[in-house]
Design a protein around this motif. Structure first.
Motif, PDB file in Angstrom:
ATOM      1  N   VAL B 152       0.823  -1.211   0.000  1.00 46.45           N
ATOM      2  CA  VAL B 152       0.000   0.000   0.000  1.00 46.45           C
ATOM      3  C   VAL B 152       0.858   1.262   0.000  1.00 46.45           C
ATOM      4  O   VAL B 152       0.564   2.216  -0.717  1.00 46.45           O
ATOM      5  N   VAL B 153       1.944   1.281   0.809  1.00 43.05           N
ATOM      6  CA  VAL B 153       2.700   2.534   0.954  1.00 43.05           C
ATOM      7  C   VAL B 153       3.377   2.950  -0.346  1.00 43.05           C
ATOM      8  O   VAL B 153       3.800   4.092  -0.482  1.00 43.05           O
ATOM      9  N   ARG B 154       3.481   2.032  -1.309  1.00 40.22           N
ATOM     10  CA  ARG B 154       4.098   2.416  -2.581  1.00 40.22           C
ATOM     11  C   ARG B 154       3.082   2.996  -3.563  1.00 40.22           C
ATOM     12  O   ARG B 154       3.426   3.417  -4.642  1.00 40.22           O
ATOM     13  N   ARG B 155       1.825   2.987  -3.181  1.00 40.25           N
ATOM     14  CA  ARG B 155       0.794   3.460  -4.111  1.00 40.25           C
ATOM     15  C   ARG B 155       0.815   4.979  -4.237  1.00 40.25           C
ATOM     16  O   ARG B 155       1.260   5.695  -3.345  1.00 40.25           O
ATOM     17  N   ASP B 156       0.248   5.450  -5.353  1.00 34.24           N
ATOM     18  CA  ASP B 156       0.259   6.884  -5.655  1.00 34.24           C
ATOM     19  C   ASP B 156      -0.452   7.716  -4.601  1.00 34.24           C
ATOM     20  O   ASP B 156       0.005   8.786  -4.236  1.00 34.24           O
ATOM     21  N   TYR B 157      -1.604   7.217  -4.119  1.00 40.45           N
ATOM     22  CA  TYR B 157      -2.382   8.083  -3.229  1.00 40.45           C
ATOM     23  C   TYR B 157      -1.669   8.337  -1.910  1.00 40.45           C
ATOM     24  O   TYR B 157      -1.900   9.337  -1.261  1.00 40.45           O
ATOM     25  N   VAL B 158      -0.753   7.419  -1.517  1.00 38.25           N
ATOM     26  CA  VAL B 158       0.019   7.685  -0.306  1.00 38.25           C
ATOM     27  C   VAL B 158       1.027   8.802  -0.565  1.00 38.25           C
ATOM     28  O   VAL B 158       1.181   9.728   0.243  1.00 38.25           O
ATOM     29  N   ASP B 159       1.660   8.741  -1.732  1.00 33.48           N
ATOM     30  CA  ASP B 159       2.561   9.835  -2.108  1.00 33.48           C
ATOM     31  C   ASP B 159       1.800  11.153  -2.166  1.00 33.48           C
ATOM     32  O   ASP B 159       2.275  12.191  -1.693  1.00 33.48           O
ATOM     33  N   ALA B 160       0.614  11.092  -2.768  1.00 36.06           N
ATOM     34  CA  ALA B 160      -0.189  12.308  -2.899  1.00 36.06           C
ATOM     35  C   ALA B 160      -0.493  12.896  -1.527  1.00 36.06           C
ATOM     36  O   ALA B 160      -0.376  14.100  -1.305  1.00 36.06           O
ATOM     37  N   ALA B 161      -0.858  12.018  -0.589  1.00 35.13           N
ATOM     38  CA  ALA B 161      -1.180  12.497   0.756  1.00 35.13           C
ATOM     39  C   ALA B 161       0.047  13.133   1.407  1.00 35.13           C
ATOM     40  O   ALA B 161      -0.036  14.145   2.096  1.00 35.13           O
ATOM     41  N   ARG B 162       1.212  12.515   1.151  1.00 37.21           N
ATOM     42  CA  ARG B 162       2.448  13.052   1.716  1.00 37.21           C
ATOM     43  C   ARG B 162       2.728  14.453   1.159  1.00 37.21           C
ATOM     44  O   ARG B 162       3.039  15.373   1.897  1.00 37.21           O
ATOM     45  N   LEU B 163       2.589  14.554  -0.170  1.00 36.34           N
ATOM     46  CA  LEU B 163       2.856  15.845  -0.806  1.00 36.34           C
ATOM     47  C   LEU B 163       1.857  16.897  -0.328  1.00 36.34           C
ATOM     48  O   LEU B 163       2.178  18.072  -0.226  1.00 36.34           O
ATOM     49  N   GLY B 165       0.956  17.270   2.484  1.00 32.29           N
ATOM     50  CA  GLY B 165       1.382  17.733   3.797  1.00 32.29           C
ATOM     51  C   GLY B 165       0.623  17.113   4.956  1.00 32.29           C
ATOM     52  O   GLY B 165       0.655  17.626   6.070  1.00 32.29           O
ATOM     53  N   PHE B 166      -0.062  15.992   4.698  1.00 33.28           N
ATOM     54  CA  PHE B 166      -0.727  15.320   5.813  1.00 33.28           C
ATOM     55  C   PHE B 166       0.313  14.743   6.774  1.00 33.28           C
ATOM     56  O   PHE B 166       1.417  14.373   6.355  1.00 33.28           O
ATOM     57  N   SER B 167      -0.033  14.655   8.042  1.00 34.07           N
ATOM     58  CA  SER B 167       0.906  14.096   9.016  1.00 34.07           C
ATOM     59  C   SER B 167       1.024  12.593   8.799  1.00 34.07           C
ATOM     60  O   SER B 167       0.125  11.954   8.248  1.00 34.07           O
ATOM     61  N   ASP B 168       2.152  12.046   9.228  1.00 32.49           N
ATOM     62  CA  ASP B 168       2.382  10.610   9.063  1.00 32.49           C
ATOM     63  C   ASP B 168       1.276   9.800   9.715  1.00 32.49           C
ATOM     64  O   ASP B 168       0.793   8.823   9.163  1.00 32.49           O
ATOM     65  N   LEU B 169       0.881  10.234  10.912  1.00 29.64           N
ATOM     66  CA  LEU B 169      -0.139   9.493  11.647  1.00 29.64           C
ATOM     67  C   LEU B 169      -1.441   9.468  10.845  1.00 29.64           C
ATOM     68  O   LEU B 169      -2.095   8.432  10.728  1.00 29.64           O
ATOM     69  N   ARG B 170      -1.783  10.633  10.268  1.00 28.60           N
ATOM     70  CA  ARG B 170      -3.027  10.714   9.530  1.00 28.60           C
ATOM     71  C   ARG B 170      -2.979   9.829   8.282  1.00 28.60           C
ATOM     72  O   ARG B 170      -3.959   9.171   7.924  1.00 28.60           O
ATOM     73  N   ILE B 171      -1.820   9.791   7.628  1.00 33.96           N
ATOM     74  CA  ILE B 171      -1.689   8.949   6.435  1.00 33.96           C
ATOM     75  C   ILE B 171      -1.804   7.476   6.832  1.00 33.96           C
ATOM     76  O   ILE B 171      -2.508   6.690   6.199  1.00 33.96           O
ATOM     77  N   LEU B 172      -1.121   7.108   7.924  1.00 35.49           N
ATOM     78  CA  LEU B 172      -1.155   5.708   8.361  1.00 35.49           C
ATOM     79  C   LEU B 172      -2.575   5.274   8.690  1.00 35.49           C
ATOM     80  O   LEU B 172      -3.025   4.214   8.262  1.00 35.49           O
ATOM     81  N   LEU B 173      -3.284   6.112   9.459  1.00 39.21           N
ATOM     82  CA  LEU B 173      -4.626   5.724   9.887  1.00 39.21           C
ATOM     83  C   LEU B 173      -5.650   5.926   8.781  1.00 39.21           C
ATOM     84  O   LEU B 173      -6.597   5.167   8.662  1.00 39.21           O
ATOM     85  N   GLY B 174      -5.458   6.969   7.964  1.00 38.54           N
ATOM     86  CA  GLY B 174      -6.469   7.309   6.972  1.00 38.54           C
ATOM     87  C   GLY B 174      -6.300   6.584   5.653  1.00 38.54           C
ATOM     88  O   GLY B 174      -7.275   6.245   4.988  1.00 38.54           O
TER      89      GLY B 174
END
Lengths: 315, 613
Positions: B152-163, B165-174
């Motif tokens: 999952v972490v290699r998928r585009d939407y995770v990169d998008a969330a990172r860019l 500026g979402f927090s790591d915790l929010r990306i992990l849980l969301g």
């Protein structure tokens, strides 16, 4: 293969080191003063202070660990105060019976588990496959402590075929026959669940292999079905089964705790349960360390076996 | 089976939850004068234990405790384990390395032993036992969660969330957690029975529930002490544990199959030793004779939406020593037809539902398995497409040839071995002694296929079926292997049935050719004639696709589209949707395969007018 073997052995070293850290930390987990816990509630304050100094409880944890590790490497696992003898001596005395029991159980589970899995796979979806599947499900789900009880009630109490428990010395009066009589029920009990898990895994691994092209080639050549199953399918599935055997060794070594308790088998498992009851923590530590070390070695062995079974693993 | 599991678990959970609400006796009420009453005693359907307590009430009470502890321990292990796994997968690198090494160390302990050590340190008690079992299971969940999260972490939407500026915790849980949740549910369902069992085990040893608290394990432990005099006490608790765990395991298996079909045990099914033959009627042998006389062969496959024919009503004859090509795109049914001759098409999902395969007076579809097996590789032999997957990877190739060889009367091991080595030399491998000792992965693709040819010609078969034998090879190797196969077949007088998608290759090797489309023969005739003047528009297009030696400038016409899948073949001319010449009549009704000149057949309404045009 030789390089692979050396590398695999070398990889075992850090794991063993990690195991020693965890085993060491067991003492650190003890609520309150470990020295007081080890000596029991009737110990005098002087003795507690003395043991506390002996264990170096006043020093920082890393230093204590190194001291303890040094002791372990030189064969000093501490002293069991309840038994009034060195932990190492007691563990070594108990290791033999556990090894006999675990080896017998593992052998039985491989024999019956693999045969059941192969038999089920070659009759996939037939009535035999379903019957074996049901038996394996019950085997996986049966608590070994319950099975032990059932076997004792049936074969020892009702039929009187086997003794209810105990173990005679290998070179004692009864000799091998007597040992086997005592070994029968405990090893069957211990093997049951491991055989069931192994059976399910073997069936799945066999079905994976039986779908492959080279099975069709063998059939196109007119190879008979027994040979297709044993030489072609099982030989290829073996690489997938070997690590599962390693896991079952862990299950058997752990499950020995129940079986040794019910059958009064004088092994490490029963020793651990008794030691926990007495709060003999150093003895628990020694027993756990011994079995965990053994298990690490068994896993290295099964990895090497897996590599030996597959000619594609080079170097 | 899943429903049975659901029923067992449902009844047990309902009983455990309802017990406190029912007007039942107090589970801890002792009755010293009524000890060890047998089952069936009035007021005590399952009897009483060594303190005169009602066994039924106590078992229900213990069941509730065991269930609660098992659910709690599973939840704790899943929570801690997946947190570790997600963090390891998300941060990767150093964090991943450190966490996973720690998990490896925990996995180096026999499972129950780790739990014992923890109980030893914390002291006996139900909560400590459950905690210990939970800790022992953390590695399992950590690994499962990490494995799923890594994808999952290699998928585009995770990169998008990172860019964004979402927090790591929010990306992990969301973002990450919701995607690995199904797998975690499967892992929980698969382990909860096991965790209940192990916690009960610790209680059985006296390390878990302490009196007066009791779970099923401690009841079994108590019952064990009086097992000889009153086996019902232990039996009641034991049977309930057994039922509960069987139910949970059935449920877990069912859930796994539902949520994660890839893990389904034995999904898809392994092929039977021979294709099932389910014919309503058997066509008579033709008077054409021939070595191989195939009449009306129809092979169907079971799909999600019913049974559909992949090969329909295929008839042809093969004369001794003749080379016959079968050409078509992938999906045309040519391989299935070839495999069906010796009943090597996979069952399940396939079955031969009509036709006959006449061979030297026998109908091969009528043969019992043993006579069929005797024929396989001896009279009718195969060379398969991919020489890497069709050779056994863990067996030396010499042994694989040896097992194909049928011993002559009185021939011993030495004789067979000599023949094996001669075969290896015969297919052009140098140093046959050394080649015989090689494993398939130690040979090149061309060498492997030469071994394939050696196995097929080992017994001088009457028919050699080659199913795209050179498709997996590079061009130069292809030519050499083809020449070798043609030459060796000819020398031994074997008839060759050569299956290929490549008209050029077939032209080089075969006297006659059959063109297949969507499971049917659409054209048949002498190779030279068919190449010169194809009757069927599909054959014409296929020939236009093939490059010709010596004509490098010839334009190749690609054939647009693909053959229909077997469950959507039109009840008309199957090629009509892709045909430039199709008229109303082509799409109205099935078209028959009719004679189209000397030794030729075609399945086209307009072959005459198209030939004249």
């Amino acid at each position: 293969m030789r390089t692979y073997a050396l590398r695999r052995l070398a990889l075992g070293a850090p794991v063993l080191l990690g195991v020693s850290v965890v085993v060491f930390l067991v003492i650190a987990l003890v609520p309150g003063d470990p020295a007081a816990a080890i000596l029991g509630s009737y110990a005098s304050p002087e003795n507690v202070a003395k043991l506390s100094a002996e264990l170096g409880l006043d020093r920082p944890l890393p230093q204590r660990y190194l001291r303890w590790l040094g002791g372990v490497l030189s064969g000093d696992l501490g002293r069991s105060y309840a038994l009034d003898r060195p932990v190492l001596d007691e563990v070594l005395d108990r290791l033999g019976p556990t090894l006999i029991l675990a080896a017998a159980a593992l052998a039985l589970s491989v024999l019956f588990g693999v045969s059941a899995g192969v038999a089920a796979a070659v009759r996939q979806n037939g009535w035999a496959d379903r019957a074996i599947g049901l038996a394996l499900l019950v085997g996986v789900s049966t608590p070994s402590f319950f099975l032990a009880l059932l076997l004792v009630l049936l074969f020892s109490v009702e039929l009187g075929w086997f003794p209810t428990g105990g173990m005679s010395a290998l070179f004692g009066d009864g000799g091998l026959v007597d040992l086997l009589r005592h070994l029968a029920l405990p090893s069957i009990t211990l093997a049951a669940a491991a055989a069931a898990i192994l059976g399910r895994m073997t069936r799945a691994a066999m079905l994976d292999v039986l779908r492959q092209d080279f099975i069709r080639t063998a059939r196109a050549k007119g190879v008979d079905e027994d040979r297709v199953a044993s030489v072609h399918a099982l030989r290829n599935a073996a690489a997938a089964i070997a690590p599962v055997i390693g896991l079952q060794a862990g299950y058997v070594l752990g499950g020995a705790v129940y079986v040794e308790t019910v059958f009064q088998w004088p092994g490490v498992g029963r020793m651990l349960v008794e030691a926990i009851g007495r709060r003999d923590i150093l003895l628990v530590q020694g027993g756990v360390l011994a079995i965990a070390t053994l298990y690490v070695l068994v896993n290295i062995a099964t990895d090497l076996l897996q590599a030996a079974l597959d000619p594609r693993v080079k170097a | 089976m899943t429903l049975a599991g659901l029923a067992i678990v449902g009844v047990l959970v309902a009983a455990a939850l309802a017990a406190p609400l029912l007007p039942l006796a107090d589970p801890d009420l002792t009755a010293p004068f009524n000890r060890l009453a047998p089952p069936g005693t009035p007021g005590h359907p399952l009897g009483t234990d060594h303190l005169g307590r009602d066994v039924l009430v106590r078992v229900l009470d213990g069941l509730r405790v065991s269930l609660g502890v098992g659910v709690g321990a599973t939840a704790a292990a899943a929570l801690a384990g997946s947190a570790i796994g997600l963090v390891a997968a998300y941060y990767g690198r150093f964090v991943d390395g450190a966490l996973m090494r720690a998990i490896d160390v925990l996995m180096a302990f026999p499972y129950l032993l780790l739990a014992l050590a923890i109980v030893a340190a914390l002291g006996p008690g139900l909560v400590n036992a459950a905690l210990a079992i939970a800790v022992a299971n953390v590695p399992f969940f950590a690994r499962a969660a990490r494995g799923a999260a890594l994808v999952v972490v290699r998928r585009d939407y995770v990169d998008a969330a990172r860019l964004a500026g979402f927090s790591d915790l929010r990306i992990l849980l969301g973002e990450v957690l919701p995607n690995v949740a199904p797998l975690l549910v499967v892992a929980c369902a698969g382990t909860i029975g096991w965790m209940i069992l192990e916690t009960a085990g610790l209680s059985f040893l006296g390390l878990g529930a302490q009196p007066p608290q009791a779970d099923l394990g401690s009841m079994l432990g108590d019952g064990r002490k009086v097992a000889v005099a009153a086996p019902h006490v232990a039996a009641a608790a034991g049977v309930v544990v057994l039922l509960l765990v069987i139910g949970l395991n059935l449920l877990g298996d069912g859930l796994r199959d539902l949520l994660d079909p890839r893990l389904k045990a034995g999904a898809g099914g392994a092929p039977q030793p021979a294709t099932a033959v389910e014919r309503a009627s058997v066509p008579p042998a033709s008077d054409l004779g021939g070595l191989l006389d195939v009449r009306g062969l129809t092979t169907a496959f079971d799909t999600a939406n019913g049974r559909h024919a992949a090969v329909r009503d295929v008839s042809f004859a093969l004369e001794p020593g003749e080379a016959l090509g079968v050409v078509g795109e992938s999906g045309s049914g040519k391989s299935v037809a070839a495999l069906s001759l010796n009943r090597l098409a996979p069952t399940p999902p396939g079955a031969i539902v009509a036709g006959r395969v006449g061979f030297r007076g026998d109908d091969l579809l009528d043969l019992a398995f043993e006579p069929l097996r005797a024929l396989r590789g001896d009279r009718v032999a195969y060379v398969f497409q991919d020489p890497l997957t069709s050779l056994n990877p863990v067996m030396r190739v010499g042994d694989q040839i040896l097992e194909a060889l049928r011993p002559a009367p009185g021939e011993g091991r030495a004789g067979l071995r000599a023949r094996m080595l001669a075969l290896i030399a015969d297919v052009g491998l140098e140093d046959s002694e050394r080649a015989a000792r090689a494993f398939p992965h130690e040979l090149s693709g061309g060498q492997r296929q030469r071994i394939g040819v050696a196995m097929a010609i080992a017994n001088r078969p009457d028919v050699l079926v080659a199913d795209e034998p050179t498709t997996a090879l590079d061009a130069m190797t292809q030519i050499r292997v083809l020449e070798l196969m043609g030459a060796r077949a000819k020398e031994r007088g074997a008839a060759l049935l050569f299956v290929s998608h490549d008209f050029g290759v077939v032209a080089a090797l075969c006297d006659r050719v059959i063109v297949m489309y969507a499971g049917e023969i659409v054209e048949e005739g002498p190779t030279r004639e068919v190449l010169r003047a194809p009757r069927h528009p599909y054959a014409r297009r296929l020939i236009a696709c093939a490059p010709r030696l010596g004509e490098p400038d010839r334009a190749l016409e690609a054939l647009a589209g693909a053959p229909p899948p077997i469950d959507a073949i039109p009840r008309a001319c199957a090629f009509s949707p892709r045909c430039d010449h199709a008229i109303e009549a082509c799409r109205a009704a099935p078209v028959a395969l009719e004679p189209a000149g000397e030794g030729r057949r075609a399945r086209c309404l307009r072959w005459r007018e198209l030939a004249d045009a």
